[in-house]
Design a protein around this motif. Structure first.
Motif, PDB file in Angstrom:
ATOM      1  N   ALA A  87       0.744  -1.084   0.365  1.00  0.00           N
ATOM      2  CA  ALA A  87      -0.152   0.134  -0.096  1.00  0.00           C
ATOM      3  C   ALA A  87       0.627   0.810  -0.101  1.00  0.00           C
ATOM      4  N   PHE A  88       2.025   0.940   0.736  1.00  0.00           N
ATOM      5  CA  PHE A  88       2.517   1.822   0.533  1.00  0.00           C
ATOM      6  C   PHE A  88       3.280   2.579  -0.501  1.00  0.00           C
ATOM      7  N   ALA A  89       3.983   1.501  -1.610  1.00  0.00           N
ATOM      8  CA  ALA A  89       4.473   1.822  -2.298  1.00  0.00           C
ATOM      9  C   ALA A  89       3.529   2.631  -3.198  1.00  0.00           C
ATOM     10  N   LEU A  90       2.368   2.020  -3.291  1.00  0.00           N
ATOM     11  CA  LEU A  90       1.814   2.055  -4.632  1.00  0.00           C
ATOM     12  C   LEU A  90       1.373   3.256  -4.151  1.00  0.00           C
ATOM     13  N   GLY A  91       0.707   4.269  -2.837  1.00  0.00           N
ATOM     14  CA  GLY A  91       0.681   5.383  -2.671  1.00  0.00           C
ATOM     15  C   GLY A  91       1.866   6.201  -2.712  1.00  0.00           C
ATOM     16  N   LEU A  92       3.226   6.059  -2.993  1.00  0.00           N
ATOM     17  CA  LEU A  92       4.114   6.675  -3.500  1.00  0.00           C
ATOM     18  C   LEU A  92       3.986   6.919  -4.753  1.00  0.00           C
ATOM     19  N   ILE A  93       3.544   6.092  -5.242  1.00  0.00           N
ATOM     20  CA  ILE A  93       3.876   6.043  -7.088  1.00  0.00           C
ATOM     21  C   ILE A  93       3.021   6.559  -7.168  1.00  0.00           C
ATOM     22  N   LEU A  94       1.330   6.746  -7.206  1.00  0.00           N
ATOM     23  CA  LEU A  94       0.337   7.522  -7.257  1.00  0.00           C
ATOM     24  C   LEU A  94       0.776   8.878  -7.121  1.00  0.00           C
ATOM     25  N   ALA A  95       1.466   9.716  -5.027  1.00  0.00           N
ATOM     26  CA  ALA A  95       1.200  10.484  -5.246  1.00  0.00           C
ATOM     27  C   ALA A  95       2.610  11.518  -6.252  1.00  0.00           C
ATOM     28  N   SER A  96       3.367  10.116  -6.741  1.00  0.00           N
ATOM     29  CA  SER A  96       4.419  11.348  -7.036  1.00  0.00           C
ATOM     30  C   SER A  96       4.471  11.309  -9.331  1.00  0.00           C
ATOM     31  N   THR A  97       3.652  10.365  -9.578  1.00  0.00           N
ATOM     32  CA  THR A  97       3.102  10.525 -10.441  1.00  0.00           C
ATOM     33  C   THR A  97       1.871  11.660 -10.922  1.00  0.00           C
ATOM     34  N   THR A  98       0.999  11.872  -9.679  1.00  0.00           N
ATOM     35  CA  THR A  98       0.622  13.739  -9.474  1.00  0.00           C
ATOM     36  C   THR A  98       1.322  14.377  -9.418  1.00  0.00           C
ATOM     37  N   ILE A  99       2.436  14.841  -8.477  1.00  0.00           N
ATOM     38  CA  ILE A  99       3.738  15.860  -9.095  1.00  0.00           C
ATOM     39  C   ILE A  99       4.023  15.780  -9.956  1.00  0.00           C
ATOM     40  N   GLY A 100       4.740  14.816 -10.299  1.00  0.00           N
ATOM     41  CA  GLY A 100       5.411  14.302 -11.606  1.00  0.00           C
ATOM     42  C   GLY A 100       4.244  15.011 -12.286  1.00  0.00           C
ATOM     43  N   LEU A 101       3.499  14.176 -12.915  1.00  0.00           N
ATOM     44  CA  LEU A 101       2.571  15.635 -14.081  1.00  0.00           C
ATOM     45  C   LEU A 101       2.285  16.852 -13.900  1.00  0.00           C
ATOM     46  N   TRP A 102       2.781  17.541 -12.625  1.00  0.00           N
ATOM     47  CA  TRP A 102       2.016  18.794 -12.480  1.00  0.00           C
ATOM     48  C   TRP A 102       3.243  19.268 -12.960  1.00  0.00           C
ATOM     49  N   PHE A 103       4.477  18.418 -12.516  1.00  0.00           N
ATOM     50  CA  PHE A 103       5.525  19.566 -13.049  1.00  0.00           C
ATOM     51  C   PHE A 103       6.520  19.561 -14.348  1.00  0.00           C
ATOM     52  N   ALA A 104       5.509  18.073 -14.969  1.00  0.00           N
ATOM     53  CA  ALA A 104       6.009  17.890 -16.596  1.00  0.00           C
ATOM     54  C   ALA A 104       5.419  18.945 -17.205  1.00  0.00           C
ATOM     55  N   PHE A 105       4.119  19.132 -16.543  1.00  0.00           N
ATOM     56  CA  PHE A 105       2.476  19.649 -17.650  1.00  0.00           C
ATOM     57  C   PHE A 105       1.893  21.118 -16.967  1.00  0.00           C
ATOM     58  N   GLY A 106       2.290  21.425 -16.024  1.00  0.00           N
ATOM     59  CA  GLY A 106       1.658  22.374 -15.159  1.00  0.00           C
ATOM     60  C   GLY A 106       2.505  23.767 -15.555  1.00  0.00           C
ATOM     61  N   PRO A 107       1.678  24.870 -14.901  1.00  0.00           N
ATOM     62  CA  PRO A 107       1.972  26.152 -15.289  1.00  0.00           C
ATOM     63  C   PRO A 107       3.044  27.133 -14.254  1.00  0.00           C
ATOM     64  N   LYS A 108       4.180  27.118 -15.305  1.00  0.00           N
ATOM     65  CA  LYS A 108       6.165  27.201 -14.245  1.00  0.00           C
ATOM     66  C   LYS A 108       6.060  28.676 -14.114  1.00  0.00           C
ATOM     67  N   LEU A 109       6.425  28.613 -12.507  1.00  0.00           N
ATOM     68  CA  LEU A 109       5.985  29.438 -11.753  1.00  0.00           C
ATOM     69  C   LEU A 109       7.190  30.586 -12.461  1.00  0.00           C
ATOM     70  N   GLU A 110       7.470  31.980 -12.548  1.00  0.00           N
ATOM     71  CA  GLU A 110       9.014  32.471 -12.157  1.00  0.00           C
ATOM     72  C   GLU A 110       9.758  32.680 -11.339  1.00  0.00           C
ATOM     73  N   ASN A 111      11.130  32.522 -11.697  1.00  0.00           N
ATOM     74  CA  ASN A 111      12.240  32.607  -9.808  1.00  0.00           C
ATOM     75  C   ASN A 111      11.985  33.521  -9.920  1.00  0.00           C
TER      76      ASN A 111
END
Length: 111
Positions: A87-111
């Protein structure tokens, strides 16, 4: 930095001890943004730059909900017939997927 690490370690140790006897109280303590509060204060004290604190806060507001899928398999692990590590591994995969998708396709904030 050492003080921040000690505080974070103490919080984890305290929550794990409390959660053994009182799971609901342990969950309440986990929901408190203690580490975030300490981090915001540390960032402020370092440079006293409100723009940096503001950017950190905006990113946190987005990433906290994206990390919540971590808890889904753990919450329903018995119904799914999963042990803790599965369950822990599956949860890590799910959270990593949602966060990874955000970093890949979400808006980029200015530095």
């Amino acid at each position: 930095m050492l003080l921040r690490a000690i505080i974070a370690g103490l919080v984890v140790a305290a929550v794990s001890q409390i959660a053994d006897r009182y799971p609901r109280l342990g969950a309440l303590l986990l929901t408190l943004p203690i580490v975030s509060i300490v981090a915001f204060v540390a960032v402020w004290w370092k440079d006293q730059d409100l723009a940096t604190v503001s950017k950190l806060s905006r990113e946190t507001l987005v990433l906290v909900p994206l990390g919540l899928p971590l808890f889904i398999p753990l919450a329903i692990s018995q119904r799914l017939g999963l042990g803790f590590w599965g369950a822990f591994a599956l949860g890590l995969i799910l959270a990593s997927t949602t966060i990874g998708l955000w970093f890949a396709f979400g808006p980029k904030l200015e530095n």
